[in-house]
Design an enzyme around this catalytic site. Structure first.
Site, PDB file in Angstrom:
ATOM      1  N   GLY A  85       0.774  -1.235   0.000  1.00  0.00           N
ATOM      2  CA  GLY A  85       0.000   0.000   0.000  1.00  0.00           C
ATOM      3  C   GLY A  85       0.801   1.278   0.000  1.00  0.00           C
ATOM      4  O   GLY A  85       0.267   2.330   0.356  1.00  0.00           O
ATOM      5  N   CYS A  86       2.086   1.218  -0.394  1.00  0.00           N
ATOM      6  CA  CYS A  86       2.918   2.428  -0.453  1.00  0.00           C
ATOM      7  C   CYS A  86       3.078   2.878  -1.901  1.00  0.00           C
ATOM      8  O   CYS A  86       3.132   2.050  -2.823  1.00  0.00           O
ATOM      9  CB  CYS A  86       4.292   2.171   0.160  1.00  0.00           C
ATOM     10  SG  CYS A  86       4.273   1.996   1.955  1.00  0.00           S
ATOM     11  N   LEU A  87       3.171   4.191  -2.094  1.00  0.00           N
ATOM     12  CA  LEU A  87       3.367   4.734  -3.434  1.00  0.00           C
ATOM     13  C   LEU A  87       4.735   4.354  -3.975  1.00  0.00           C
ATOM     14  O   LEU A  87       4.915   4.198  -5.179  1.00  0.00           O
ATOM     15  CB  LEU A  87       3.222   6.257  -3.411  1.00  0.00           C
ATOM     16  CG  LEU A  87       1.850   6.795  -2.976  1.00  0.00           C
ATOM     17  CD1 LEU A  87       1.881   8.317  -2.907  1.00  0.00           C
ATOM     18  CD2 LEU A  87       0.762   6.330  -3.950  1.00  0.00           C
TER      19      LEU A  87
END
Length: 284
Positions: A85-87
Site C-alpha cells: 500500500g505504499c506509493l
C-alpha cells in the site's frame, strides 16, 4: 555522527527556534500525557519535529534522516519484506534480540521522502521492547507536525509502514514460541564453526522450519572435501515466506548470497531444498 543521534536538529534548523520557546513549552505540556505511550527515542523525535515551526524545515529534516539511514542488506530486500500500500517501494525487516526481546528494524525505500519516514521509525523504535512497539499510536505523526507536509498517499504509506512493523513483531514473537527448526548434531556430538555460521545466517530468512545437515563425513576422500575443519558438504531444508513469488533458481541465489563467505572459503557442495509455507501446506 548525525545531529539527531545527539538529540538535536542540524544547526540551520535550530537557528529558527529561539523566538518560539514560550510556544513550545505550552505545546509540550499539552501532549505530556500522550507522549508517555511512546518509546523514549520516538518521543524525543516527535518533540524535536514539533519544535520546528516551518513545515518546509520538517520536510528537510526527513530528507536528512533518509541520508543518514544505514544501508539495508540486499539479501533482505525480498518480497516478504515489502510494505503493502505504499506509493514507493519500501522494505522493512524486524528481528528480536536477547532475552528481553528488544526489537531491531532495518529498512529502505527507493524514494527519499519515504526513506525518511522509515528512517524516523527505525530511529524511534530500535531497541524498544515488543509491548512498547505494539502500543504505539500512529497519531503521533500528527502531533509531530509532519502530517501537514505529507500528501494523503504518503500519510497512508506511513501508516502501512508502522502496521507492517507491528505485524512483523507479532510474527517474530509467535515464531519464537513455536520454533520448529531442527538443529542436527554432528557425529562427534558437536557442530563445527561452518555449520554454526550457515545456521545463523539462514535465520535472516525468518524460517518457519530449518534443518541443516553436515554430510562432509560421507565425502572425506573426495576432491574438494578439504573445507574448513573438514566441513565441506552440506544439505539445507528450509521453509520460509521469504521465497514467496520466487522461482527455485532465485531462492537458491538468495541462499548463495547469504552464504557467499562460506562458499568461497571451503564449502564445496551445498544442496538446497527451499519451500514456502504455502507449498508445504498444499502437500499435506
Amino acid at each position: 555522527s548525525s545531529p539527531l543521534s545527539h538529540g538535536c536538529f542540524p544547526t540551520n534548523s535550530l537557528k529558527h527556534h529561539s523566538s518560539t520557546s514560550s510556544h513550545r513549552s505550552i505545546s509540550f505540556k499539552s501532549r505530556s500525557i500522550y507522549c508517555q505511550s511512546l518509546p523514549n527515542n520516538l518521543q524525543t523525535i516527535v518533540t524535536q519535529f514539533k519544535s520546528v515551526p516551518d513545515p518546509k524545515l520538517r520536510y528537510q529534516q526527513l530528507l536528512f534522516l533518509a541520508k543518514e539511514l544505514p544501508p539495508m542488506p540486499n539479501s533482505l530486500k525480498i518480497e516478504s519484506n515489502k510494505v503493502p500500500g505504499c506509493l514507493s517501494t519500501v522494505y522493512v525487516d524486524v528481528t528480536l534480540e536477547g532475552d528481553s526481546q528488544s526489537v531491531y528494524i532495518s529498512g529502505d525505500s527507493d524514494a527519499q521522502l519515504t526513506k525518511g519516514l522509515i528512517a524516523l521509525l527505525i530511529r524511534g523504535l530500535n531497541g524498544s521492547q515488543v509491548d512498547e512497539i505494539l502500543k504505539v499510536d500512529a497519531s503521533f505523526i500528527v502531533d509531530s507536525g509532519l502530517s501537514v507536509s505529507l500528501t494523503p498517499g504518503r500519510n497512508n504509506g506511513f501508516l502501512n509502514m508502522l502496521e507492517t512493523i507491528k505485524e512483523k513483531v507479532r510474527k517474530s514473537v509467535s515464531a519464537q514460541s513455536t520454533d520448529s527448526t531442527d538443529k542436527e548434531v554432528g557425529s562427534s556430538g558437536l557442530n563445527g564453526p561452518v555449520y554454526e555460521s550457515i545456521w545463523n545466517k539462514l535465520q535472516m530468512l525468518k524460517p518457519d522450519s530449518l534443518k541443516v545437515i553436515d554430510n562432509s563425513a560421507q565425502h572425506a576422500g573426495h576432491a574438494g572435501a578439504q573445507g574448513l575443519n573438514g566441513e565441506s558438504h552440506f544439505e539445507v531444508f528450509i521453509v520460509s515466506s521469504a521465497f514467496d513469488g520466487l522461482k527455485s533458481v532465485k531462492r537458491h541465489q538468495l541462499i548463495y548470497t547469504l552464504l557467499s563467505q562460506e562458499l568461497q572459503n571451503g564449502v564445496h557442495a551445498l544442496q538446497i531444498h527451499a519451500k514456502t509455507p504455502q507449498e508445504i501446506n498444499s502437500q499435506q
